[in-house]
Scaffold this motif. Structure first.
Motif, short mmCIF file in Angstrom:
data_model
loop_
_atom_site.label_atom_id
_atom_site.label_comp_id
_atom_site.label_asym_id
_atom_site.label_seq_id
_atom_site.Cartn_x
_atom_site.Cartn_y
_atom_site.Cartn_z
N PHE A 149 0.83 -1.21 0.00
CA PHE A 149 0.00 0.00 0.00
C PHE A 149 0.87 1.27 0.00
N GLU B 78 2.54 1.88 -3.36
CA GLU B 78 1.62 2.46 -4.35
C GLU B 78 1.31 3.92 -4.01
N LEU B 79 1.12 4.17 -2.71
CA LEU B 79 0.77 5.53 -2.30
C LEU B 79 1.90 6.49 -2.65
N LEU C 293 1.75 7.34 -6.30
CA LEU C 293 0.71 8.33 -6.62
C LEU C 293 1.10 9.71 -6.09
N GLN C 294 1.69 9.73 -4.91
CA GLN C 294 2.16 10.98 -4.33
C GLN C 294 3.18 11.66 -5.25
N TYR D 30 -4.86 5.41 -13.31
CA TYR D 30 -5.03 4.67 -12.05
C TYR D 30 -6.48 4.75 -11.58
N TYR E 43 -8.43 5.12 -3.48
CA TYR E 43 -7.96 4.71 -4.81
C TYR E 43 -6.74 3.80 -4.68
N THR E 44 -5.84 4.16 -3.79
CA THR E 44 -4.61 3.37 -3.63
C THR E 44 -4.92 1.96 -3.14
#
Lengths: 309, 309
Positions: A256, A259-260, A263-264, A278, B199-200
């Motif tokens: 997690f 992935e975060l 996206l960040q 996404y 979303y993540t």
């Protein structure tokens, strides 16, 4: 009239799951001859008696399990081992012990060694719940169309498994069999990590000095309130879940955060294409869940139709 | 009969918010003499005409804003500036321009400079929505008991603000005034970061090879499905939110990961007291939200009462 699935069922621990089981068993009528219940807290037992929960509320766990054909452990995962040890000498030969804990490997390790020869141990986990807890929170429909996972230990004969399956199906659930380690991983994804994340987000909001609690509360409809429902779940139950499903939860948490961070980084660098792709992909899973009958497609969970204050 | 709040209202962009505004305006009856609507996509305009959305659907944005007393920009935040530039020369003196975007500082910067002298610009943000989008997703009750934040730019007279407030209140909402930077921070907490996290989590579940999509879907009722609802929201809208509220979102994300790492460490070291205390604290916020009428106390959002499949 044919015999019920179990002559006597004992519910140990009288919270949301046990109370829902009782009402679901009563709704069906053919699942149990008698349902006994026990809770460690005197107040809980008094409440149970007041609302008619269980055919017989017992003041000792020994009285509750006496002569039971099925004993259901409905206590937090961390308390299962001690209860099993206490009831082990009282179990009737040929009886089945099951549980409703959210973690299965740990329950097998803590309960399994106490189960005497001639008694079947079939761990279970109904994937159903609400944010409410306690003996008054149960309702007969909780398991309708939800899944219950059974995790029989090696060497368990087919008959007692089929009987327990019949009970759960009689309460409205679908039943699948699963290996305990796979169960713990699947649940780390579908339940444990989402709960931890929700608790974290609510904690952050509560902590933030520049945004008041009252603002967080007033303006929660924009998404946050869904997290608060999950983060209102029973603290003891969830503490035990994380302590006993440590490895799988930490593994999924690792994925997690990875992935975060990606996206960040996309936000920081302004990579709109990455974000859009996404966010598009995640819509498909929602459609699958609705098609599988596991959630309503009514906007906002149909909240508007339930309570408009 | 007294005059309506606005003689003519133009809705630019016909998605969830604009369509809900139209039905809420119609429900009241005293808010607008005529509501025009425009969407860039021909298909959206055709749908709007078919379902009777707007008194008049226009094939050009110029036609829609012609003579409008209030123009509401209901397009994704990233598209606001271009629309404002296009309509600026057509705006009637004394008219008000507002928007419904989820980010306010960026909208002020991209729309503000295009607003001609003699036209009022009062950015707004109704804190309401569902996971559905498009012209058919709107309904009159969407804003009932929800908050709408107005963020008037400096020097805006009281009268046009009071008029816009009357419109929102007439559609069922409560109105608060707020400074744009504070708005963006509050929303980063109550909406933007929760959405990114949801979303993540859904993306992680989708990615995990050892857990099949079908397992994630079947067993989603244990918590995960709430995340999928949020993660089914409109991808374009949310891409723009993160790109335009970058600083506040990254700040809250930083706080979130800090807290998450602390809880992760408590799990790894087996610190049950820390976990229990944290999980207990977060229950209080939920109670506040229910007391404030911002969510239902029905178990599981009352989903069971909406659709039992």
């Amino acid at each position: 009239m044919s015999a019920p699935t179990y002559g006597r069922v004992a519910l140990i621990g009288l919270g949301l799951i046990a109370s829902s089981m009782y009402w679901a068993i009563k709704r069906n009528g053919a699942l149990a001859g008698e349902v006994t219940g026990y809770a460690r807290s005197e107040a809980t037992r008094a409440t149970a008696r007041r609302i008619g929960l269980c055919d017989r509320v017992c003041d000792s766990v020994a009285e509750a399990v006496q002569g039971a054909d099925l004993v259901v452990l409905c206590v937090p995962v961390g308390a299962m081992g001690a209860v099993a040890e206490e009831i082990a000498p009282l179990l009737k030969p040929g009886a089945t012990v099951t549980d409703v804990g959210s973690v299965k490997r740990d329950v097998i390790q803590s309960v399994g060694p106490h189960i005497p020869e001639g008694v079947f141990f079939i761990p279970g986990h109904p994937l159903a719940g609400t944010e409410h807890s306690g003996p008054e929170s149960g309702f007969a429909e909780l398991f309708d169309n939800r899944w219950c996972l059974l995790v029989p230990v090696e060497g368990t004969p087919d008959d007692p498994v089929a009987r327990l399956r019949a009970l759960w199906e009689g309460m409205g659930a679908h039943v699948d069999l699963m290996d305990p380690d796979h169960h713990d991983l699947v649940l780390a994804v579908t339940s444990h990590t989402p709960h931890l994340i929700a608790y974290t987000m609510v904690g952050v909001a509560d902590d933030l000095r520049r945004v008041t609690d009252s603002e967080v509360i007033k303006y929660s409809a924009a998404g946050f309130r869904d997290f608060t429902r999950i983060a209102a779940s029973d603290p003891t139950m969830w503490r035990d879940v994380f302590l006993t499903n440590k490895d799988a939860t930490l593994e999924i948490l690792g994925r997690f955060t990875e992935e975060l961070f990606a996206l960040q980084r996309a936000i920081r660098t302004g990579d709109g294409d990455h974000l859009h792709a996404y966010f598009t992909r995640t819509r498909a899973i929602r459609r699958g869940i609705i098609q599988a009958g596991q959630d309503t497609d009514a906007p906002d969970f149909g909240r508007g139709k339930v309570a408009k204050t």
